[in-house]
Motif scaffolding. Sequence first.
Motif, PDB file in Angstrom:
ATOM      1  N   ALA A  63       0.816  -1.214   0.000  1.00 43.84           N
ATOM      2  CA  ALA A  63       0.000   0.000   0.000  1.00 43.84           C
ATOM      3  C   ALA A  63       0.855   1.272   0.000  1.00 43.84           C
ATOM      4  CB  ALA A  63      -0.926   0.006   1.215  1.00 43.84           C
ATOM      5  N   LEU A  64       1.942   1.279   0.767  1.00 42.99           N
ATOM      6  CA  LEU A  64       2.733   2.499   0.920  1.00 42.99           C
ATOM      7  C   LEU A  64       3.952   2.562   0.003  1.00 42.99           C
ATOM      8  CD1 LEU A  64       2.636   2.801   4.816  1.00 42.99           C
ATOM      9  CD2 LEU A  64       1.322   4.126   3.156  1.00 42.99           C
ATOM     10  N   GLY A  65       4.317   1.458  -0.610  1.00 47.63           N
ATOM     11  CA  GLY A  65       5.517   1.431  -1.451  1.00 47.63           C
ATOM     12  C   GLY A  65       5.540   2.476  -2.554  1.00 47.63           C
ATOM     13  N   PRO A  66       4.483   2.594  -3.368  1.00 52.15           N
ATOM     14  CA  PRO A  66       4.489   3.607  -4.427  1.00 52.15           C
ATOM     15  C   PRO A  66       4.558   5.040  -3.890  1.00 52.15           C
ATOM     16  CG  PRO A  66       2.839   1.933  -4.878  1.00 52.15           C
ATOM     17  CD  PRO A  66       3.339   1.684  -3.486  1.00 52.15           C
ATOM     18  N   LEU A  67       3.925   5.295  -2.755  1.00 49.46           N
ATOM     19  CA  LEU A  67       3.969   6.622  -2.132  1.00 49.46           C
ATOM     20  C   LEU A  67       5.407   6.958  -1.736  1.00 49.46           C
ATOM     21  CD1 LEU A  67       2.311   9.034  -0.762  1.00 49.46           C
ATOM     22  CD2 LEU A  67       2.543   7.667   1.316  1.00 49.46           C
ATOM     23  N   ILE A  68       6.052   6.022  -1.057  1.00 53.49           N
ATOM     24  CA  ILE A  68       7.428   6.237  -0.605  1.00 53.49           C
ATOM     25  C   ILE A  68       8.370   6.393  -1.795  1.00 53.49           C
ATOM     26  CG2 ILE A  68       9.345   5.169   0.644  1.00 53.49           C
ATOM     27  CD1 ILE A  68       7.134   3.860   2.450  1.00 53.49           C
ATOM     28  N   ALA A  69       8.170   5.581  -2.822  1.00 59.65           N
ATOM     29  CA  ALA A  69       9.025   5.672  -4.017  1.00 59.65           C
ATOM     30  C   ALA A  69       8.900   7.047  -4.674  1.00 59.65           C
ATOM     31  CB  ALA A  69       8.669   4.571  -5.005  1.00 59.65           C
ATOM     32  N   SER A  70       7.686   7.572  -4.756  1.00 55.73           N
ATOM     33  CA  SER A  70       7.489   8.900  -5.359  1.00 55.73           C
ATOM     34  C   SER A  70       8.142   9.983  -4.508  1.00 55.73           C
ATOM     35  CB  SER A  70       6.002   9.195  -5.528  1.00 55.73           C
ATOM     36  OG  SER A  70       5.448   8.341  -6.497  1.00 55.73           O
ATOM     37  N   GLY A  71       8.008   9.874  -3.196  1.00 59.06           N
ATOM     38  CA  GLY A  71       8.653  10.840  -2.308  1.00 59.06           C
ATOM     39  C   GLY A  71      10.165  10.778  -2.430  1.00 59.06           C
ATOM     40  N   ASP A  72      10.708   9.568  -2.499  1.00 60.62           N
ATOM     41  CA  ASP A  72      12.158   9.412  -2.657  1.00 60.62           C
ATOM     42  C   ASP A  72      12.636   9.958  -4.001  1.00 60.62           C
ATOM     43  OD1 ASP A  72      12.486   8.274  -0.138  1.00 60.62           O
ATOM     44  OD2 ASP A  72      12.511   6.209  -0.887  1.00 60.62           O
ATOM     45  N   ASP A  73      11.855   9.754  -5.067  1.00 62.24           N
ATOM     46  CA  ASP A  73      12.222  10.297  -6.384  1.00 62.24           C
ATOM     47  C   ASP A  73      12.283  11.819  -6.337  1.00 62.24           C
ATOM     48  OD1 ASP A  73      12.347   7.752  -7.436  1.00 62.24           O
ATOM     49  OD2 ASP A  73      10.418   7.885  -8.493  1.00 62.24           O
ATOM     50  N   PHE A  74      11.291  12.434  -5.699  1.00 63.64           N
ATOM     51  CA  PHE A  74      11.264  13.890  -5.579  1.00 63.64           C
ATOM     52  C   PHE A  74      12.488  14.383  -4.799  1.00 63.64           C
ATOM     53  CE2 PHE A  74      10.136  17.748  -3.250  1.00 63.64           C
ATOM     54  CZ  PHE A  74       9.716  18.576  -4.276  1.00 63.64           C
ATOM     55  N   MET A  75      12.755  13.733  -3.665  1.00 65.58           N
ATOM     56  CA  MET A  75      13.892  14.153  -2.836  1.00 65.58           C
ATOM     57  C   MET A  75      15.217  13.948  -3.566  1.00 65.58           C
ATOM     58  SD  MET A  75      12.761  15.428  -0.005  1.00 65.58           S
ATOM     59  CE  MET A  75      14.111  15.317   1.165  1.00 65.58           C
ATOM     60  N   ALA A  76      15.325  12.870  -4.334  1.00 67.40           N
ATOM     61  CA  ALA A  76      16.552  12.631  -5.107  1.00 67.40           C
ATOM     62  C   ALA A  76      16.746  13.713  -6.159  1.00 67.40           C
ATOM     63  CB  ALA A  76      16.508  11.244  -5.750  1.00 67.40           C
ATOM     64  N   ALA A  77      15.655  14.167  -6.770  1.00 66.00           N
ATOM     65  CA  ALA A  77      15.750  15.249  -7.760  1.00 66.00           C
ATOM     66  C   ALA A  77      16.208  16.544  -7.091  1.00 66.00           C
ATOM     67  CB  ALA A  77      14.402  15.443  -8.454  1.00 66.00           C
ATOM     68  N   VAL A  78      15.679  16.833  -5.910  1.00 70.87           N
ATOM     69  CA  VAL A  78      16.100  18.045  -5.184  1.00 70.87           C
ATOM     70  C   VAL A  78      17.566  17.911  -4.766  1.00 70.87           C
ATOM     71  CG1 VAL A  78      15.693  19.472  -3.137  1.00 70.87           C
ATOM     72  CG2 VAL A  78      13.750  18.594  -4.445  1.00 70.87           C
ATOM     73  N   ARG A  79      17.954  16.731  -4.292  1.00 68.86           N
ATOM     74  CA  ARG A  79      19.346  16.508  -3.900  1.00 68.86           C
ATOM     75  C   ARG A  79      20.278  16.776  -5.080  1.00 68.86           C
ATOM     76  NH1 ARG A  79      20.524  10.728  -1.897  1.00 68.86           N
ATOM     77  NH2 ARG A  79      19.905  10.294  -4.038  1.00 68.86           N
ATOM     78  N   ALA A  80      19.876  16.332  -6.282  1.00 71.49           N
ATOM     79  CA  ALA A  80      20.691  16.515  -7.483  1.00 71.49           C
ATOM     80  C   ALA A  80      20.555  17.931  -8.064  1.00 71.49           C
ATOM     81  CB  ALA A  80      20.299  15.481  -8.530  1.00 71.49           C
ATOM     82  N   GLN A  81      19.732  18.754  -7.408  1.00 68.44           N
ATOM     83  CA  GLN A  81      19.445  20.110  -7.892  1.00 68.44           C
ATOM     84  C   GLN A  81      18.813  20.072  -9.280  1.00 68.44           C
ATOM     85  OE1 GLN A  81      20.348  23.272  -5.862  1.00 68.44           O
ATOM     86  NE2 GLN A  81      19.794  21.501  -4.633  1.00 68.44           N
ATOM     87  N   ASP A  82      18.094  18.996  -9.568  1.00 69.00           N
ATOM     88  CA  ASP A  82      17.378  18.829 -10.834  1.00 69.00           C
ATOM     89  C   ASP A  82      15.927  19.263 -10.627  1.00 69.00           C
ATOM     90  OD1 ASP A  82      16.261  18.105 -13.238  1.00 69.00           O
ATOM     91  OD2 ASP A  82      16.898  16.007 -13.161  1.00 69.00           O
ATOM     92  N   PHE A  83      15.719  20.567 -10.588  1.00 67.27           N
ATOM     93  CA  PHE A  83      14.392  21.090 -10.282  1.00 67.27           C
ATOM     94  C   PHE A  83      13.421  20.929 -11.448  1.00 67.27           C
ATOM     95  CE2 PHE A  83      16.822  22.838  -6.829  1.00 67.27           C
ATOM     96  CZ  PHE A  83      15.967  22.616  -5.767  1.00 67.27           C
ATOM     97  N   ASN A  84      13.932  20.724 -12.658  1.00 65.74           N
ATOM     98  CA  ASN A  84      13.024  20.383 -13.753  1.00 65.74           C
ATOM     99  C   ASN A  84      12.362  19.034 -13.481  1.00 65.74           C
ATOM    100  OD1 ASN A  84      13.382  22.681 -15.399  1.00 65.74           O
ATOM    101  ND2 ASN A  84      15.345  21.867 -16.106  1.00 65.74           N
ATOM    102  N   ARG A  85      13.138  18.081 -12.981  1.00 65.86           N
ATOM    103  CA  ARG A  85      12.575  16.766 -12.637  1.00 65.86           C
ATOM    104  C   ARG A  85      11.653  16.876 -11.423  1.00 65.86           C
ATOM    105  NH1 ARG A  85      11.304  11.914 -13.152  1.00 65.86           N
ATOM    106  NH2 ARG A  85      11.893  10.222 -11.788  1.00 65.86           N
ATOM    107  N   ALA A  86      12.074  17.600 -10.406  1.00 65.52           N
ATOM    108  CA  ALA A  86      11.236  17.774  -9.217  1.00 65.52           C
ATOM    109  C   ALA A  86       9.917  18.445  -9.588  1.00 65.52           C
ATOM    110  CB  ALA A  86      11.974  18.598  -8.162  1.00 65.52           C
ATOM    111  N   TYR A  87       9.979  19.412 -10.480  1.00 70.10           N
ATOM    112  CA  TYR A  87       8.779  20.100 -10.949  1.00 70.10           C
ATOM    113  C   TYR A  87       7.864  19.118 -11.686  1.00 70.10           C
ATOM    114  CZ  TYR A  87       6.031  23.798 -13.239  1.00 70.10           C
ATOM    115  OH  TYR A  87       5.012  24.618 -13.689  1.00 70.10           O
ATOM    116  N   ALA A  88       8.453  18.238 -12.497  1.00 68.96           N
ATOM    117  CA  ALA A  88       7.669  17.249 -13.246  1.00 68.96           C
ATOM    118  C   ALA A  88       7.020  16.223 -12.309  1.00 68.96           C
ATOM    119  CB  ALA A  88       8.554  16.533 -14.260  1.00 68.96           C
TER     120      ALA A  88
END
Length: 146
Positions: free
Chosen positions: A43-68
């Motif tokens: 139930a929570l796996g996809p939610l956590i994966a999406s949150g981790d993807d967003f945080m990884a984009a911010v960590r990489a300073q890839d705000f185009n990806r974070a925005y997407a």
Amino acid sequence: MTDSAPFGGAPPRQWLRPWHIVLIVLGGLALFGGGLWWILSWALGPLIASGDDFMAAVRAQDFNRAYALSTPALQRELGDAERMRATAGGLQPTEWSWSQRSIRNDIGRLAGTATYQGGRSGGVTLQLHQVDGQWRVAAFRFDPSR
């Protein structure tokens, strides 16, 4: 005589000894715990994966990806990826851990702690909504002062 154990003989063997009962109870608890873990992961796996993807984009300073990875509503509010960069306040998370994960009424929430570049640690909170079957970030908060 019809007794199976004559006088002076060994008493009849018990099929369920106390340690059998303990093993059965522990096995049942293990199955229940494993099943609960599997259900929550599913139930929570996809939610956590999406949150981790967003945080990884911010960590990489890839705000185009974070925005997407954001909801259309957040994209409209911010306007573009550069405004998202400004909203992040120059904070760059290097690692994070989710201590709270929940879904209620199709709104997901992840909250936990993060270490930001420079060694500061603090809180991080993401609110996610489902958009076309995918979890997208609807709001985020980085709090380096915690």
